[in-house]
Enzyme design. Structure first.
Site, PDB file in Angstrom:
ATOM      1  N   HIS A  20       1.945   4.541  -2.891  1.00 52.33           N
ATOM      2  CA  HIS A  20       2.084   5.982  -2.651  1.00 52.33           C
ATOM      3  C   HIS A  20       3.489   6.465  -3.019  1.00 52.33           C
ATOM      4  O   HIS A  20       3.663   7.479  -3.708  1.00 52.33           O
ATOM      5  CB  HIS A  20       1.840   6.299  -1.169  1.00 52.33           C
ATOM      6  CG  HIS A  20       0.427   6.145  -0.719  1.00 52.33           C
ATOM      7  ND1 HIS A  20      -0.645   6.648  -1.410  1.00 52.33           N
ATOM      8  CD2 HIS A  20      -0.095   5.559   0.404  1.00 52.33           C
ATOM      9  CE1 HIS A  20      -1.770   6.384  -0.748  1.00 52.33           C
ATOM     10  NE2 HIS A  20      -1.445   5.709   0.337  1.00 52.33           N
ATOM     11  N   HIS A  63       0.840  -1.202   0.000  1.00 56.45           N
ATOM     12  CA  HIS A  63       0.000   0.000   0.000  1.00 56.45           C
ATOM     13  C   HIS A  63       0.876   1.254   0.000  1.00 56.45           C
ATOM     14  O   HIS A  63       0.689   2.157  -0.830  1.00 56.45           O
ATOM     15  CB  HIS A  63      -0.911   0.005   1.234  1.00 56.45           C
ATOM     16  CG  HIS A  63      -1.782   1.214   1.342  1.00 56.45           C
ATOM     17  ND1 HIS A  63      -3.060   1.253   0.853  1.00 56.45           N
ATOM     18  CD2 HIS A  63      -1.542   2.453   1.870  1.00 56.45           C
ATOM     19  CE1 HIS A  63      -3.589   2.447   1.071  1.00 56.45           C
ATOM     20  NE2 HIS A  63      -2.672   3.185   1.698  1.00 56.45           N
ATOM     21  N   GLU A  64       1.821   1.290   0.914  1.00 57.96           N
ATOM     22  CA  GLU A  64       2.692   2.464   1.001  1.00 57.96           C
ATOM     23  C   GLU A  64       3.645   2.551  -0.187  1.00 57.96           C
ATOM     24  O   GLU A  64       4.010   3.649  -0.614  1.00 57.96           O
ATOM     25  CB  GLU A  64       3.477   2.429   2.315  1.00 57.96           C
ATOM     26  CG  GLU A  64       2.620   2.427   3.572  1.00 57.96           C
ATOM     27  CD  GLU A  64       1.636   3.585   3.630  1.00 57.96           C
ATOM     28  OE1 GLU A  64       1.913   4.644   3.037  1.00 57.96           O
ATOM     29  OE2 GLU A  64       0.583   3.424   4.276  1.00 57.96           O
TER      30      GLU A  64
END
Length: 379
Positions: free
Chosen positions: A36, A32-33
């Site tokens: 980003h 998820h990170e």
């Protein structure tokens, strides 16, 4: 009383829960990170910190671009802090940005165009969906898929299927106009419609019969004793009639399966959330870290493939949760950016600050509710 033996036993029991939980959660948070981070870097935004977990740093290093990669002490999430962020929730540090030089401001998150900020924020949940597709595809490519023909071997007494006129030997051709190729397709369709009527086309003795069944919602338990509710019609299948077998899939077919499975789980998750909001589903099925740890431990006893499938399911849930239009979550940021794109300027600092406070309160209440469900479920 051997205190050492008791302590050792409790520690070993804790490890049974903790290790699979951390394995699953770390995979999900990292990807998820990473979404980003990668899109942010592609958009020219400088990342100051990439953290898996919160709190004090356990281990870490700084890369050539100046990003501090670290593993933190509290493994219940993670974050990427970009240049110009006030905190891990990407609340903009407007005073800090205004004090930057022009060269620094070009790489600050709050100073980036609304499109670049939106792309960077949306990349986290998108990475979760991509991760689930890859996991589902990889597991089925390595292990194959167990399939069986949609042939009814038996009908449960006093079931909706019996009331509708199903008979042993019926071959299900379609459900609500959707072709049924395998018995699992039938199960998925029943799970998707809930308690709504289903129109089946059935082959019986060389002719086609149309039957309408309304599933019944029943409480069930899985092999580990966990309770859940599901729609059932009362149809059985066995190897003699269904010809259950392991079907090997190639790379392209596996990828297609991964996309299909991810879409199905995501759509059903959205439907479930909508039903909880409208009161048609019980919210006691919402769980937090304790329940996830328990389920991770249980699933790990089946094998690595089952644990990876659980990671895929949770990755989808995390992706959808983060897209909810709640400030503090990715969806809340995207909502602010949508207003900014329409208005041609950002919402006022006062409005955004109020939104973040409301978002923090909502997220906190959700976490407390999930913990309460976890604790009450253990009693």
């Amino acid at each position: 009383m051997d205190i050492g033996a008791i302590t050792s036993g409790l520690w070993s029991h804790g490890l049974i829960y903790i290790v699979p939980f951390l394995f699953v959660l770390t995979i999900i948070v990292f990807f998820h990170e990473l979404g980003h981070f990668l899109i942010g870097r592609l958009c020219g935004i400088k990342a100051l910190t990439f953290s898996v977990g919160f709190g004090p740093e356990l281990i870490g290093f700084t890369d050539r671009q100046g990003t501090r990669w670290k593993l933190a002490a509290i493994p219940l999430g993670g974050y990427v802090k970009f240049l110009g962020d006030e905190n891990a929730a990407s609340v903009p540090d407007r005073e800090g940005v205004s004090a930057m030089s022009e060269a620094e401001r070009r790489h600050a998150f709050p100073a980036a165009s609304v499109g670049r900020r939106a792309a960077t924020v949306a990349a986290g949940p998108i990475a979760n969906f991509i991760l689930s597709i890859v996991i589902f595809a990889a597991v089925v490519f390595v292990s194959g898929r167990v399939v069986g023909d949609p042939v009814v071997s038996g009908v449960e007494p006093d079931s909706p299927a019996m009331a509708a006129g199903f008979e042993a030997g019926d071959r299900v051709l379609s459900a609500d106009g959707e072709a049924i190729g395998y018995f699992s397709d039938l199960q998925r369709h029943v799970a998707a419609v809930g308690a709504n009527p289903i129109t089946f086309e059935v082959e019986r003795g060389g002719r086609t019969v149309e039957l309408t069944v309304t599933p019944r919602i029943e409480a069930r338990e899985d092999e580990f004793g966990n309770s859940f509710t599901m729609p059932v019609v009362g149809l059985r299948a066995d190897n003699a009639n269904g010809g259950f077998r392991v079907e090997e899939l190639g790379p392209v077919e596996s990828l297609q399966y991964g996309v299909s499975q991810t879409w199905f789980v995501a759509s059903q998750t959205v439907v479930f959330i909508g039903q909880v909001v409208t009161g048609r589903q019980s919210a006691d099925q919402i769980g937090g870290p304790i329940r996830i740890a328990q389920v991770s431990s249980q699933v790990s006893t089946i094998g690595l493939g089952a644990l990876l499938n659980l990671a895929a399911l949770l990755s989808i849930s995390i992706g959808i949760l983060n897209l909810l239009p709640i400030p503090m979550l990715d969806g809340g940021h995207l909502l602010f950016y949508a207003f900014e794109a329409v208005r041609g300027r950002p919402l006022s600092e006062r409005v955004q600050e109020l939104g973040f406070k409301i978002g923090l309160a909502l997220v906190t209440m959700l976490m407390i509710f999930a913990f309460w469900n976890d604790i009450s479920g253990q009693v």
